[in-house]
Design a protein around this motif. Sequence first.
Motif, PDB file in Angstrom:
ATOM      1  N   LEU A 267      81.809  26.600   3.858  1.00 41.13           N
ATOM      2  CA  LEU A 267      82.520  26.483   5.266  1.00 41.13           C
ATOM      3  C   LEU A 267      82.214  27.211   6.406  1.00 41.13           C
ATOM      4  N   GLY A 268      81.528  28.443   5.929  1.00 42.20           N
ATOM      5  CA  GLY A 268      81.075  29.388   6.926  1.00 42.20           C
ATOM      6  C   GLY A 268      80.315  29.157   8.029  1.00 42.20           C
ATOM      7  N   LEU A 269      80.310  29.184   9.359  1.00 45.45           N
ATOM      8  CA  LEU A 269      79.476  28.836  10.115  1.00 45.45           C
ATOM      9  C   LEU A 269      78.372  29.965  10.268  1.00 45.45           C
ATOM     10  N   GLY A 270      77.245  29.468  10.786  1.00 46.76           N
ATOM     11  CA  GLY A 270      75.949  30.478  11.141  1.00 46.76           C
ATOM     12  C   GLY A 270      76.214  31.136  12.449  1.00 46.76           C
ATOM     13  N   SER A 271      75.449  32.108  12.718  1.00 46.74           N
ATOM     14  CA  SER A 271      75.488  32.924  13.876  1.00 46.74           C
ATOM     15  C   SER A 271      75.524  32.249  15.233  1.00 46.74           C
ATOM     16  N   THR A 272      74.667  31.024  15.305  1.00 44.06           N
ATOM     17  CA  THR A 272      74.208  30.329  16.297  1.00 44.06           C
ATOM     18  C   THR A 272      75.854  29.601  16.774  1.00 44.06           C
ATOM     19  N   HIS A 273      76.017  28.931  15.396  1.00 47.70           N
ATOM     20  CA  HIS A 273      77.442  27.914  15.688  1.00 47.70           C
ATOM     21  C   HIS A 273      78.662  28.929  16.213  1.00 47.70           C
ATOM     22  N   MET A 274      78.614  29.996  15.772  1.00 49.57           N
ATOM     23  CA  MET A 274      79.903  30.882  16.087  1.00 49.57           C
ATOM     24  C   MET A 274      79.708  31.129  17.584  1.00 49.57           C
ATOM     25  N   VAL A 275      78.568  31.418  17.949  1.00 51.22           N
ATOM     26  CA  VAL A 275      78.444  31.946  19.468  1.00 51.22           C
ATOM     27  C   VAL A 275      78.796  30.592  20.258  1.00 51.22           C
ATOM     28  N   LEU A 276      78.670  29.303  19.868  1.00 50.84           N
ATOM     29  CA  LEU A 276      79.024  27.996  20.508  1.00 50.84           C
ATOM     30  C   LEU A 276      80.344  28.036  20.379  1.00 50.84           C
ATOM     31  N   LEU A 277      80.946  28.309  19.349  1.00 51.87           N
ATOM     32  CA  LEU A 277      82.462  28.242  19.225  1.00 51.87           C
ATOM     33  C   LEU A 277      83.239  29.144  20.317  1.00 51.87           C
ATOM     34  N   ALA A 278      82.743  30.323  20.280  1.00 51.95           N
ATOM     35  CA  ALA A 278      83.234  31.433  21.073  1.00 51.95           C
ATOM     36  C   ALA A 278      82.972  30.966  22.467  1.00 51.95           C
ATOM     37  N   LEU A 279      82.050  30.605  22.901  1.00 49.68           N
ATOM     38  CA  LEU A 279      81.696  29.795  24.296  1.00 49.68           C
ATOM     39  C   LEU A 279      82.579  28.928  24.512  1.00 49.68           C
ATOM     40  N   THR A 280      82.725  28.003  23.677  1.00 47.70           N
ATOM     41  CA  THR A 280      83.821  26.774  23.783  1.00 47.70           C
ATOM     42  C   THR A 280      85.135  27.263  24.032  1.00 47.70           C
ATOM     43  N   VAL A 281      85.451  28.274  23.135  1.00 51.30           N
ATOM     44  CA  VAL A 281      87.063  28.612  23.573  1.00 51.30           C
ATOM     45  C   VAL A 281      87.110  29.465  24.869  1.00 51.30           C
ATOM     46  N   VAL A 282      86.004  30.251  25.083  1.00 49.75           N
ATOM     47  CA  VAL A 282      86.188  30.749  26.603  1.00 49.75           C
ATOM     48  C   VAL A 282      86.186  30.041  27.728  1.00 49.75           C
ATOM     49  N   VAL A 283      85.179  28.951  27.539  1.00 49.33           N
ATOM     50  CA  VAL A 283      85.189  28.160  28.798  1.00 49.33           C
ATOM     51  C   VAL A 283      86.443  27.107  28.763  1.00 49.33           C
ATOM     52  N   SER A 284      86.807  26.601  27.658  1.00 42.31           N
ATOM     53  CA  SER A 284      88.074  25.818  27.621  1.00 42.31           C
ATOM     54  C   SER A 284      89.188  26.560  28.132  1.00 42.31           C
ATOM     55  N   SER A 285      89.558  27.808  27.885  1.00 45.47           N
ATOM     56  CA  SER A 285      90.531  28.558  28.361  1.00 45.47           C
ATOM     57  C   SER A 285      90.479  28.554  30.035  1.00 45.47           C
ATOM     58  N   LEU A 286      89.304  28.766  30.380  1.00 49.03           N
ATOM     59  CA  LEU A 286      89.252  29.055  31.924  1.00 49.03           C
ATOM     60  C   LEU A 286      89.448  27.790  32.621  1.00 49.03           C
ATOM     61  N   THR A 287      89.187  26.659  31.773  1.00 47.50           N
ATOM     62  CA  THR A 287      89.341  25.424  32.310  1.00 47.50           C
ATOM     63  C   THR A 287      90.680  24.849  32.442  1.00 47.50           C
ATOM     64  N   VAL A 288      91.598  25.419  31.256  1.00 50.28           N
ATOM     65  CA  VAL A 288      93.030  25.067  31.254  1.00 50.28           C
ATOM     66  C   VAL A 288      93.800  25.647  31.960  1.00 50.28           C
ATOM     67  N   VAL A 289      93.572  27.071  32.207  1.00 52.27           N
ATOM     68  CA  VAL A 289      94.662  27.837  32.890  1.00 52.27           C
ATOM     69  C   VAL A 289      94.989  27.286  34.216  1.00 52.27           C
ATOM     70  N   PRO A 290      94.233  26.787  35.539  1.00 54.41           N
ATOM     71  CA  PRO A 290      94.555  26.157  36.561  1.00 54.41           C
ATOM     72  C   PRO A 290      95.461  25.044  36.450  1.00 54.41           C
ATOM     73  N   GLY A 291      95.210  24.376  35.330  1.00 50.48           N
ATOM     74  CA  GLY A 291      96.052  22.903  35.331  1.00 50.48           C
ATOM     75  C   GLY A 291      95.223  21.532  36.308  1.00 50.48           C
ATOM     76  N   ARG A 292      94.062  21.874  36.589  1.00 53.49           N
ATOM     77  CA  ARG A 292      93.051  21.172  37.420  1.00 53.49           C
ATOM     78  C   ARG A 292      91.830  21.399  37.262  1.00 53.49           C
ATOM     79  N   ALA A 293      91.178  20.446  37.379  1.00 52.55           N
ATOM     80  CA  ALA A 293      89.486  20.513  37.311  1.00 52.55           C
ATOM     81  C   ALA A 293      88.646  20.040  38.185  1.00 52.55           C
ATOM     82  N   THR A 294      87.573  20.374  38.608  1.00 48.85           N
ATOM     83  CA  THR A 294      86.735  19.515  39.660  1.00 48.85           C
ATOM     84  C   THR A 294      85.509  19.474  38.574  1.00 48.85           C
ATOM     85  N   PRO A 295      84.555  18.344  39.212  1.00 48.68           N
ATOM     86  CA  PRO A 295      83.392  18.129  38.516  1.00 48.68           C
ATOM     87  C   PRO A 295      82.653  19.456  37.908  1.00 48.68           C
ATOM     88  N   LEU A 296      82.876  20.273  38.558  1.00 50.34           N
ATOM     89  CA  LEU A 296      82.053  21.607  37.884  1.00 50.34           C
ATOM     90  C   LEU A 296      82.384  21.790  36.308  1.00 50.34           C
TER      91      LEU A 296
END
Length: 366
Positions: free
Chosen positions: A318-347
């Motif tokens: 079940l354990g992810l490799g290093s590349t996938h863990m980096v992608l997961l961390a990036l996804t969580v950070v980007v998603s958090s920054l997207t969610v906080v304002p409650g609105r999003a642009t095409p960017l």
Amino acid sequence: MIVRLRSLLTQWTAVVPVVGVVLLAFTWGRDLPGAIVALVTLVLAGAVLAAVHHAEVIAHRVGEPFGSLVLAIAVTIIEVALIVTLMADGGPKSSTLARDTVFAAVMITCNGIVGLCLLVASLRHGLAVFNAEGTGAALATVATLATLSLVFPTFTTSKPGPEFSTAQLTFAALASLVLYGLFVTTQTVRHRDYFLPITRLGEVIDVDEHADAPSARAAGISLGLLALALVGVVGLAKGVSPTIESGVEAAGMPQSVVGVIIALLVLLPETIAAVRSARRDRVQTSLNLALGSAMASIGLTIPAVALASVWLSGPLVLGLGSTHMVLLALTVVVSSLTVVPGRATPLQGGVHLVVFAAYLELAVTP
């Protein structure tokens, strides 16, 4: 004759699930020639689209956020059945199938579906608006489930390799069920308004003004046809899986690509339904579908696979490799920054889609 043909075409969503189950009965457990594989693939695609239609009918009947939950659970049932059946037949080479499929589902939903929906909604309506409270709660649950189930096995020391010990796997399975149950209770009972679409002014939209809700009889028929469509999708996908695996092997791609293809297949209904909601400016419904599917994929698949591992031979990696863990961390950070304002642009939509494209590229050429 023309009238009958036209009537049949308009009722294809009722015909295709039945055809899928009949075709499954004739092809189950057999080696399929190329022509039959093509036919099975065509019916499989139709069954997926029919499942979307009937899930949307049920969703319209029960309303949001229950409708999103129905489709998310239905899709996860497909995923669990496919993973377990393929692991049962695949031997040692399928030891990472559950991990690859679940992680692919997280990347597809949190980056692919979310990015596409934000892009569609913001381009069509100027700005994608959603409820940050409900979406943030969903994202936090997904991040916790993904870390517990896919990251920790890489660092535990009770068992060699990126695997859980029996006690650790049991804990991860129970924790996943508890978190998923808590989220569903929050979404449907305690704080249902956090997961309803909102207007530009932040007002909750609790009624769908586009059409009258279907009758209980129509919803019941759709429920039965949805079940048939899901059985057809699971069985037919298993029938073409040897072709998928041999194609991946012939192309010289990693075995993990099989998990990506399975996740893309089973999440097609979610993707279509989510984009339709985004076009109607119901971005919260799109995010419910996307993050709900990611959550169900982990929260229900990991317990099911843990239970199946009792009789399945071979390791469960079940354990992810290093590349996938980096992608997961990036996804969580980007998603958090997207969610906080409650609105999003095409960017924001574009950023998520680029992360998803990077995941696909690294899956094919690690």
